[in-house]
Design an enzyme around this catalytic site. Structure first.
Site, PDB file in Angstrom:
ATOM      1  N   ARG A   1       0.847  -1.186   0.000  1.00 58.47           N
ATOM      2  CA  ARG A   1       0.000   0.000   0.000  1.00 58.47           C
ATOM      3  C   ARG A   1       0.888   1.244   0.000  1.00 58.47           C
ATOM      4  O   ARG A   1       1.906   1.291   0.718  1.00 58.47           O
ATOM      5  CB  ARG A   1      -0.896   0.037   1.252  1.00 58.47           C
TER       6      ARG A   1
ATOM      7  N   GLU B   1      -4.173   7.317  -4.341  1.00 62.33           N
ATOM      8  CA  GLU B   1      -4.526   6.858  -5.694  1.00 62.33           C
ATOM      9  C   GLU B   1      -5.850   7.469  -6.145  1.00 62.33           C
ATOM     10  O   GLU B   1      -6.764   7.600  -5.330  1.00 62.33           O
ATOM     11  CB  GLU B   1      -4.601   5.327  -5.694  1.00 62.33           C
TER      12      GLU B   1
ATOM     13  N   HIS C   1      -1.526   0.287  -9.785  1.00 61.55           N
ATOM     14  CA  HIS C   1      -2.159  -0.668  -8.852  1.00 61.55           C
ATOM     15  C   HIS C   1      -2.795  -1.833  -9.629  1.00 61.55           C
ATOM     16  O   HIS C   1      -4.006  -2.056  -9.550  1.00 61.55           O
ATOM     17  CB  HIS C   1      -3.199   0.051  -7.979  1.00 61.55           C
TER      18      HIS C   1
HETATM   19  P1  NAP Z   1      -0.661 -11.187   5.067  1.00 62.90           P
HETATM   20  O1  NAP Z   1      -0.596 -12.625   4.703  1.00 62.90           O
HETATM   21  O2  NAP Z   1      -1.534 -10.776   6.185  1.00 62.90           O
HETATM   22  O3  NAP Z   1       0.830 -10.688   5.323  1.00 62.90           O
HETATM   23  C1  NAP Z   1       1.114  -9.447   5.880  1.00 62.90           C
HETATM   24  C2  NAP Z   1       2.564  -9.434   6.319  1.00 62.90           C
HETATM   25  O4  NAP Z   1       2.862  -8.142   6.824  1.00 62.90           O
HETATM   26  C3  NAP Z   1       2.861 -10.425   7.444  1.00 62.90           C
HETATM   27  O5  NAP Z   1       4.141 -10.992   7.206  1.00 62.90           O
HETATM   28  C4  NAP Z   1       2.866  -9.558   8.694  1.00 62.90           C
HETATM   29  O6  NAP Z   1       3.708 -10.146   9.678  1.00 62.90           O
HETATM   30  C5  NAP Z   1       3.451  -8.265   8.132  1.00 62.90           C
HETATM   31  N1  NAP Z   1       3.111  -7.095   8.916  1.00 62.90           N
HETATM   32  C6  NAP Z   1       1.866  -6.637   9.251  1.00 62.90           C
HETATM   33  N2  NAP Z   1       1.954  -5.540  10.008  1.00 62.90           N
HETATM   34  C7  NAP Z   1       3.277  -5.282  10.163  1.00 62.90           C
HETATM   35  C8  NAP Z   1       4.016  -4.279  10.854  1.00 62.90           C
HETATM   36  N3  NAP Z   1       3.409  -3.309  11.548  1.00 62.90           N
HETATM   37  N4  NAP Z   1       5.367  -4.333  10.800  1.00 62.90           N
HETATM   38  C9  NAP Z   1       5.980  -5.314  10.111  1.00 62.90           C
HETATM   39  N5  NAP Z   1       5.356  -6.290   9.431  1.00 62.90           N
HETATM   40  C10 NAP Z   1       4.007  -6.266   9.465  1.00 62.90           C
HETATM   41  O7  NAP Z   1      -1.135 -10.309   3.829  1.00 62.90           O
HETATM   42  P2  NAP Z   1      -0.924 -10.597   2.266  1.00 62.90           P
HETATM   43  O8  NAP Z   1      -2.036 -11.433   1.769  1.00 62.90           O
HETATM   44  O9  NAP Z   1       0.468 -11.030   2.046  1.00 62.90           O
HETATM   45  O10 NAP Z   1      -1.163  -9.107   1.698  1.00 62.90           O
HETATM   46  C11 NAP Z   1      -0.400  -8.035   2.164  1.00 62.90           C
HETATM   47  C12 NAP Z   1      -0.929  -6.699   1.669  1.00 62.90           C
HETATM   48  O11 NAP Z   1      -0.614  -6.528   0.303  1.00 62.90           O
HETATM   49  C13 NAP Z   1      -2.453  -6.546   1.688  1.00 62.90           C
HETATM   50  O12 NAP Z   1      -2.937  -6.190   2.973  1.00 62.90           O
HETATM   51  C14 NAP Z   1      -2.699  -5.456   0.675  1.00 62.90           C
HETATM   52  O13 NAP Z   1      -2.664  -4.197   1.313  1.00 62.90           O
HETATM   53  C15 NAP Z   1      -1.491  -5.575  -0.261  1.00 62.90           C
HETATM   54  N6  NAP Z   1      -1.872  -6.037  -1.612  1.00 62.90           N
HETATM   55  C16 NAP Z   1      -1.649  -5.235  -2.678  1.00 62.90           C
HETATM   56  C17 NAP Z   1      -1.998  -5.672  -3.943  1.00 62.90           C
HETATM   57  C18 NAP Z   1      -1.781  -4.833  -5.150  1.00 62.90           C
HETATM   58  O14 NAP Z   1      -2.592  -4.893  -6.058  1.00 62.90           O
HETATM   59  N7  NAP Z   1      -0.710  -4.062  -5.220  1.00 62.90           N
HETATM   60  C19 NAP Z   1      -2.596  -6.922  -4.114  1.00 62.90           C
HETATM   61  C20 NAP Z   1      -2.799  -7.699  -3.004  1.00 62.90           C
HETATM   62  C21 NAP Z   1      -2.429  -7.252  -1.751  1.00 62.90           C
HETATM   63  P3  NAP Z   1       3.475  -9.881  11.258  1.00 62.90           P
HETATM   64  O15 NAP Z   1       2.002 -10.006  11.501  1.00 62.90           O
HETATM   65  O16 NAP Z   1       4.309 -10.913  11.951  1.00 62.90           O
HETATM   66  O17 NAP Z   1       3.975  -8.516  11.514  1.00 62.90           O
HETATM   67  C1  8YV Z   2      -6.940  -4.983  -5.893  1.00 62.47           C
HETATM   68  C2  8YV Z   2      -5.479  -5.161  -3.772  1.00 62.47           C
HETATM   69  O1  8YV Z   2      -6.435  -4.133  -6.864  1.00 62.47           O
HETATM   70  O2  8YV Z   2      -6.280  -7.227  -2.966  1.00 62.47           O
HETATM   71  C3  8YV Z   2      -5.799  -6.108  -2.692  1.00 62.47           C
HETATM   72  O3  8YV Z   2      -5.552  -5.763  -1.527  1.00 62.47           O
HETATM   73  O4  8YV Z   2      -4.958  -4.125  -3.545  1.00 62.47           O
HETATM   74  C4  8YV Z   2      -5.756  -5.515  -5.189  1.00 62.47           C
HETATM   75  O5  8YV Z   2      -5.779  -6.888  -5.404  1.00 62.47           O
HETATM   76  C5  8YV Z   2      -8.003  -4.283  -5.177  1.00 62.47           C
HETATM   77  O6  8YV Z   2      -8.417  -4.883  -4.030  1.00 62.47           O
HETATM   78  C6  8YV Z   2      -9.185  -4.122  -6.111  1.00 62.47           C
HETATM   79  O7  8YV Z   2     -10.049  -3.226  -5.604  1.00 62.47           O
END
Ligand code: NAP
Ligand code: 8YV
Length: 315
Positions: free
Chosen positions: A228, A257, A275
């Site tokens: 994010r 965004e 994104h």
């Molecule tokens: P997840 O499985 O919950 O993993 C989150 C990771 O972040 C864990 O390793 C967690 O470890 C760590 N974390 C959380 N808070 C933290 C903090 N304060 N300091 C350090 N580490 C921290 O989530 P995920 O499924 O991998 O997804 C992660 C994020 O990616 C989503 O929440 C979303 O915002 C983003 N995302 C973006 C896109 C995109 O389109 N660009 C797509 C999908 C997801 P600990 O709990 O041990 O700290």
């Molecule tokens: C999507 C994301 O673009 O899953 C997330 O957290 O940031 C992305 O996969 C978004 O959620 C679509 O609205």
């Protein structure tokens, strides 16, 4: 018998709408603008975007909010929990797509493929000319993960064959992983030359990638963000890229965004994507299906498939 009413506020993936319309009475409107009778009928919400406390409070019979995306920072899940309302998200089904994107973004940033393609398309490739050698290489890098959850681990698995060293910072060490653990982000930034951020938007992650972290990555340092934009001090990032304190950055996400700061847009050493990390037809279809299946799971058996951590029931 009347169908269960599900509210869809704002823009929604067409597959969600099509599947919901098979089994539910779908109302496409904002929660706070409904007449009292309609508001009383809504038992479920499917949302891709913001659903705040006021929206939750506007629906007295609400049972479940199915959010599109794994990050659910736009939904007030804590407030929902205080009212016994279930919140679901779409984890795992997008891990591969987002991890593939992160690798692409990393390579594009380090090897400058988008710039090289623009150079070619602009007609610069003439006999005796060649695109300048890229300043950086992925070879021999030490990659630090800020966040190593579901998606971070998929990215790390993909990076292993590239023979880079991998380390990570999270709040708690994962003993199942063989990578070096750093209990602080500062410690990780000091140790590595490349950082990939894949953490959620929470109060604790706000602008944590700041001038000091970027300086620690150094002039040959590379920063990639697929989590994010909230996590990054964008002013500090633009300044570090512009002064050469940081080598290059690849960004799929931004603080506000779709407003990308002009300072970042102007930088040749930043690769910027809108994104799109999960943005393929198959992956968005899988996310759409999970949104609907969460609602069906709740209304058919009281078991949502993927409830978020704050939610009062477990799947
Ligand atoms: P997840 O499985 O919950 O993993 C989150 C990771 O972040 C864990 O390793 C967690 O470890 C760590 N974390 C959380 N808070 C933290 C903090 N304060 N300091 C350090 N580490 C921290 O989530 P995920 O499924 O991998 O997804 C992660 C994020 O990616 C989503 O929440 C979303 O915002 C983003 N995302 C973006 C896109 C995109 O389109 N660009 C797509 C999908 C997801 P600990 O709990 O041990 O700290
Ligand atoms: C999507 C994301 O673009 O899953 C997330 O957290 O940031 C992305 O996969 C978004 O959620 C679509 O609205």
């Amino acid at each position: 018998m009347s169908r269960i009413a599900v509210l869809v506020p704002g823009k929604m993936h067409e597959r969600v709408l099509a599947r919901l319309k098979d089994g539910f009475d779908v109302i496409e409107a904002d929660a706070t603008t409904l007449d009292t009778e309609t508001a009383q009928r809504i038992r479920g919400v499917a949302v891709s975007g913001t659903f705040n406390a006021a929206a939750i409070d506007a629906l007295p019979k609400l049972e479940v909010i199915a959010s599109f995306g794994v990050g659910y920072d736009n939904v007030d899940a804590k407030h929902a929990a205080t009212k016994g309302v279930v919140v679901t998200n779409t984890p795992d089904v997008l891990n591969d797509e987002v991890a593939d994107t992160a690798i692409g973004l990393l390579l594009n940033t380090i090897r400058e493929f988008p710039r090289a393609e623009n150079w070619l398309r602009d007609g610069n490739w003439k006999p005796g000319t060649g695109y300048p050698l890229s300043r950086f290489s992925l070879k021999g890098r030490h990659v630090g993960f800020y966040g190593l959850g579901r998606i971070g681990q998929e990215i790390a698995r993909r990076l292993e064959p590239f023979k880079v060293k991998i380390s990570y910072h999270t709040r708690s060490r994962n003993d199942a992983l063989a990578y070096d653990y750093y209990p602080t982000l500062e410690g990780l930034a000091d140790a590595v030359d490349t950082m990939i951020a894949i953490v959620p938007k929470t109060p604790q992650t706000h602008k944590t990638v700041n001038a000091d972290i970027l300086k620690a990555l150094g002039p040959d340092g590379v920063f990639v963000n697929v989590g994010r934009g909230w996590t990054v001090d964008e002013e500090a990032l633009a300044a570090a890229l512009s002064s050469g304190a940081l080598g290059a950055a690849g960004l799929d996400v931004f603080y506000d965004e779709p407003n990308v700061p002009a300072a970042l847009m102007a930088l040749p050493n930043a690769v910027l994507t809108p994104h799109l990390a999960s943005g393929s037809v198959p992956t968005r279809n899988a996310m759409a299906d999970l949104v609907v299946d969460n609602l069906l799971g709740w209304f058919e058996s009281g078991k949502p498939l993927t409830p978020v951590a704050e939610t009062p029931v477990k799947g």
